[in-house]
Structure formats: structure tokens, C-alpha cells
Design a protein around this motif. Structure first.
Motif, short mmCIF file in Angstrom:
data_model
loop_
_atom_site.label_atom_id
_atom_site.label_comp_id
_atom_site.label_asym_id
_atom_site.label_seq_id
_atom_site.Cartn_x
_atom_site.Cartn_y
_atom_site.Cartn_z
N GLY A 179 -6.54 -13.96 25.34
CA GLY A 179 -6.15 -14.61 26.21
C GLY A 179 -6.85 -14.28 27.40
N LEU A 180 -7.91 -15.11 27.97
CA LEU A 180 -8.63 -14.70 29.18
C LEU A 180 -8.24 -15.43 30.48
N VAL A 181 -7.20 -14.78 30.97
CA VAL A 181 -6.50 -15.68 32.02
C VAL A 181 -7.46 -15.99 33.34
N TYR A 182 -8.44 -14.92 33.82
CA TYR A 182 -9.23 -15.29 34.89
C TYR A 182 -10.36 -16.40 34.56
N PHE A 183 -10.78 -16.46 33.41
CA PHE A 183 -11.70 -17.36 32.76
C PHE A 183 -11.00 -18.67 32.21
N ARG A 184 -9.65 -18.90 32.47
CA ARG A 184 -8.67 -19.78 31.90
C ARG A 184 -9.16 -20.06 30.43
N GLN A 185 -9.15 -19.20 29.72
CA GLN A 185 -9.32 -19.32 28.14
C GLN A 185 -8.41 -18.88 27.57
N LYS A 186 -8.21 -19.38 26.28
CA LYS A 186 -6.98 -18.97 25.34
C LYS A 186 -7.20 -19.37 24.11
N MET A 187 -7.34 -18.61 22.86
CA MET A 187 -7.37 -19.11 21.70
C MET A 187 -6.92 -18.22 20.52
N ASP A 188 -6.27 -18.80 19.51
CA ASP A 188 -5.59 -17.81 18.60
C ASP A 188 -6.43 -17.11 17.76
N ALA A 189 -5.98 -16.13 17.24
CA ALA A 189 -7.16 -15.60 16.42
C ALA A 189 -6.17 -15.44 15.01
N VAL A 190 -6.68 -16.00 14.08
CA VAL A 190 -6.11 -16.50 12.89
C VAL A 190 -6.84 -15.71 11.63
N PRO A 191 -6.10 -14.88 10.81
CA PRO A 191 -6.69 -14.12 9.90
C PRO A 191 -7.39 -15.18 8.92
N GLY A 192 -8.61 -15.11 8.44
CA GLY A 192 -9.37 -15.59 7.57
C GLY A 192 -9.90 -17.18 7.97
N THR A 193 -9.78 -17.46 9.40
CA THR A 193 -10.13 -18.72 9.80
C THR A 193 -10.78 -18.49 11.23
N PRO A 194 -12.06 -18.29 11.11
CA PRO A 194 -12.59 -18.05 12.73
C PRO A 194 -12.48 -19.17 13.49
N THR A 195 -12.29 -18.81 14.87
CA THR A 195 -12.09 -19.96 15.95
C THR A 195 -13.11 -19.51 16.99
N THR A 196 -13.52 -20.49 17.65
CA THR A 196 -14.43 -20.14 18.65
C THR A 196 -14.07 -20.81 19.93
N MET A 197 -14.64 -20.11 21.27
CA MET A 197 -14.63 -20.92 22.48
C MET A 197 -16.05 -20.17 23.26
N TRP A 198 -16.18 -20.93 24.12
CA TRP A 198 -17.35 -20.29 24.97
C TRP A 198 -17.21 -20.73 26.53
N PHE A 199 -17.66 -19.89 27.35
CA PHE A 199 -17.66 -20.27 28.91
C PHE A 199 -18.71 -19.53 29.37
N ILE A 200 -18.86 -19.77 30.86
CA ILE A 200 -19.86 -19.05 31.90
C ILE A 200 -19.20 -18.33 32.87
N PRO A 201 -19.11 -16.92 32.76
CA PRO A 201 -18.46 -16.16 33.64
C PRO A 201 -19.26 -16.35 35.09
N LYS A 202 -18.40 -16.48 36.17
CA LYS A 202 -19.15 -17.00 37.58
C LYS A 202 -19.40 -15.64 38.56
N PHE A 203 -18.34 -14.38 38.30
CA PHE A 203 -18.47 -13.39 39.23
C PHE A 203 -18.62 -12.25 38.41
N THR A 204 -19.38 -11.14 38.66
CA THR A 204 -19.25 -9.94 37.99
C THR A 204 -17.85 -8.98 38.52
N THR A 205 -17.48 -7.99 37.62
CA THR A 205 -16.43 -7.28 37.75
C THR A 205 -16.64 -6.69 39.23
#
Ligand SMILES: [Cu+2]
Length: 347
Positions: free
Chosen positions: A242-268
Motif C-alpha cells: 500500500g503506497l497511499v501517497y502515490f495512490r497505489q495498492k497491489m496484493d503480494a501473492v505467494p508464487g504469483t508475481p504482480t506488478t504496478m508502476w508509477f512516477i513519483p513527483k516530489f522527493t522526500t
């Protein structure tokens, strides 16, 4: 003894309720059924309006109270689109909510029972059925369509130049793997996982691609304004990145890789200034109840400039080099090679 006592209390409670109901019935008869009914009818009609007004004030007050407090500005380009979609959905459903609530409670008040009025018998209308089925169906299809469009963008093919990071959830924490100079992840096999020997991901050392793979825990470094593709895995149960600041969320499933991508806008650092919070960090939360230590799965994402990223990466030692150093204090290439075969469990 205590069971008997409990039963007696229950029986007494039942008797009291029964007697109160009986008494109010007698009061009704004494006052005159009709008068009693009219009084209740008026009170209930009035309460409908009270409920409507207080409810709408409550909705407004709640919105004002939490305005700007929940998520703040999105820190990724995808997030902007998701926020826009969310606001459009809230605006449409909000307008419908207010109109339907006003009609519901106002009608209940206005058309309360009256002696002078008789209810109109209206069993069916095809025209009305079509209107209130087709309009919401079109509205919802458009909203879901937008949702699907953005979902496919996030989970679809990442740009070719995207930085790839593998993120693996475990009970309880996150393991990050960077592909190293060759930009290729080495092979891994779950039976090779040994925390004791510092091979947290079960990398196969007979695959040369794994030799420069960098494995780190808890903190993930990514570059601002560059696409990043996450390859998500789990070592045990289902987790969720869960990456709430980037509005991203994806399950981590054993044995089945999932993917998502994004472009961060601001540095820490930029976010620290923007939020006025000198301790601000982007967080990774596990958004799936995954066991007793679920709450401890707080990871940090450091969004840095390209220069800072290169510096940080240069300081990291590949997992292979770490293990070889632990096993063979004397820098002998032959011994390291012998060890590498030993640490690989044959399939
Ligand atoms: Cu978890």
C-alpha cells in the motif's frame, strides 16, 4: 447458581417489557385510539424533517472537519488522475445523495396520513422503470470505465526505461531487490531461502545474473520524476503493498508475481517542506491482514534525485558479495566459487 440467577433476570426483564407494552396499550384506549394515533403521526412526520436537517448538517460538518486532512496532494502522476476520478465520483454520487435524501424525508413528512386524502393506487409504469434503470446504468458504466482505464494503465506495461525493483512481503517486513549493473534479476528458488545465511530471497548463485543483485530491507530508494516498476512477491502469506501517497495498492501473492508502476513527483525532502513536517516519510503499509505482526510492516520509500540515487546504489553491496564475505574471510576466488555451489540447493 449464577445460571439460575441469569435466567431469573431474563424472565424478570421479559415480564417488565410485557407489562410496559400492556400498560401503554391501556393508556391508548383510555386516551382514545384515534387521538393517540394522530398525535404519533404528527410527531413522526416532524421527526422526519428534524432527521433530514440534522443529517445534512452532519454530512457538511464532517466534510469540513476532514477537508485536506486525509490524504493530501497526490505524490505521483497516476495519483492525480485517480484523485480526479474520485472527485468526479463523489460529486455525482453526492448530488444524487442530497436530492434523494431530501425527497425521501420531505415526502414522508408531506404525505403523512391524513383523513382528507386517499392514497393513489399506482402499481407499475414501464416508462419509469426504464428511466431509473437506464440512467444509473449509463452513469455507473462511465465511472467504472474510467476506473478500468486507469487500472490498466497502472498495472499495464511500464515504460521501457522504468527502474525495476522487486518487493517481497514476509511475516513481517519488506525485502527489496535491485537488479544491479546488468539490469537483470537473477533466478531464485524458494527452497534456497535461508535467513540464517542471509539469503532472504533464495537467490540461485549458479545464475550469474544474481551475483550483482542488491537486497535491502525496510527502505526502498526511488528516483523522482522517473518511472518505477514494482515486481511484487510474497514469501509466505498474502500481503499487500500500500503506497497511499502515490495512490497505489497491489496484493503480494505467494508464487504469483504482480506488478504496478508509477512516477513519483516530489522527493522526500520536497514533501517535508510541502507538508511542513520535518519528519515526513513516504510509507509502505501492508494493506492486508497477514498475521499477528501485521502492524509492524511499515516500510519507508525514499524518493531522491538521480544523483543521490546513484550515490546510494554505489554504497550497496550485492547480496552475493555479502554472503561470500561472511563465509570466506580470506579473499579467495576459488573458495567463493566452491561455496556458491554448496549454498545452492538442487531442484
Ligand atoms: Cu503483511
Amino acid at each position: 447458581m449464577s445460571t439460575l440467577f441469569l435466567l431469573l433476570i431474563l424472565l424478570l426483564g421479559f415480564l417488565i417489557t410485557f407489562q410496559i407494552a400492556k400498560a401503554s396499550e391501556y393508556v391508548g384506549v383510555l386516551k382514545g385510539e384515534k387521538k393517540n394515533f394522530e398525535q404519533h403521526n404528527r410527531i413522526n412526520g416532524f421527526l422526519m424533517i428534524v432527521f433530514l436537517v440534522l443529517g445534512l448538517i452532519g454530512v457538511y460538518w464532517c466534510n469540513e472537519l476532514f477537508r485536506g486532512r486525509i490524504l493530501g496532494e497526490s505524490a505521483s502522476k497516476h495519483g492525480e488522475e485517480i484523485d480526479t476520478m474520485l472527485y468526479i465520483t463523489i460529486a455525482i454520487t453526492g448530488v444524487v445523495f442530497v436530492i434523494t435524501q431530501i425527497l425521501l424525508f420531505w415526502f414522508a413528512y408531506k404525505y403523512q396520513y391524513s383523513e382528507k386524502r386517499k392514497a393513489y393506487y399506482f402499481p407499475h409504469s414501464n416508462k419509469l422503470e426504464v428511466i431509473w434503470t437506464v440512467i444509473p446504468a449509463i452513469a455507473l458504466t462511465v465511472l467504472v470505465g474510467f476506473g478500468l482505464f486507469y487500472w490498466f494503465r497502472i498495472t499495464g506495461e511500464a515504460p521501457r526505461e522504468a527502474n525495476q525493483i522487486e518487493i517481497t512481503g514476509k511475516q513481517f517486513g519488506w525485502i527489496f531487490r535491485y537488479p544491479g549493473k546488468d539490469q537483470t534479476f537473477g533466478k531464485k528458488y524458494y527452497q534456497n531461502i535461508t535467513d540464517k545465511d542471509n539469503n532472504q530471497l533464495g537467490l540461485l548463485w549458479d545464475d550469474p545474473n544474481s551475483h550483482d543483485d542488491i537486497v535491502v530491507n525496510n527502505e526502498m530508494y526511488i528516483v523522482v520524476n522517473e518511472p518505477v516498476k514494482l515486481i511484487i512477491n510474497s514469501r509466505d502469506v498474502v500481503h499487500d503493498v500500500g503506497l497511499v501517497y502515490f495512490r497505489q495498492k497491489m496484493d503480494a501473492v505467494p508464487g504469483t508475481p504482480t506488478t504496478m508502476w508509477f512516477i513519483p513527483k516530489f522527493t522526500t525532502e520536497e514533501m517535508k517542506k510541502k507538508t511542513g513536517n520535518p519528519d515526513f516519510e513516504y510509507e509502505i503499509s501492508c494493506d492486508q491482514m497477514c498475521g499477528r505482526g501485521h502492524y509492524t510492516m511499515r516500510g519507508i520509500v525514499k524518493v531522491v534525485t538521480k544523483e543521490e540515487y546513484i550515490l546510494w546504489l554505489a554504497k550497496q553491496k550485492p547480496n552475493y558479495a555479502q554472503i561470500m564475505q561472511d563465509k570466506t574471510p580470506a579473499p579467495a576466488g576459488g573458495a567463493a566459487q566452491a561455496d556458491s555451489t554448496k549454498s545452492t540447493v538442487s531442484r
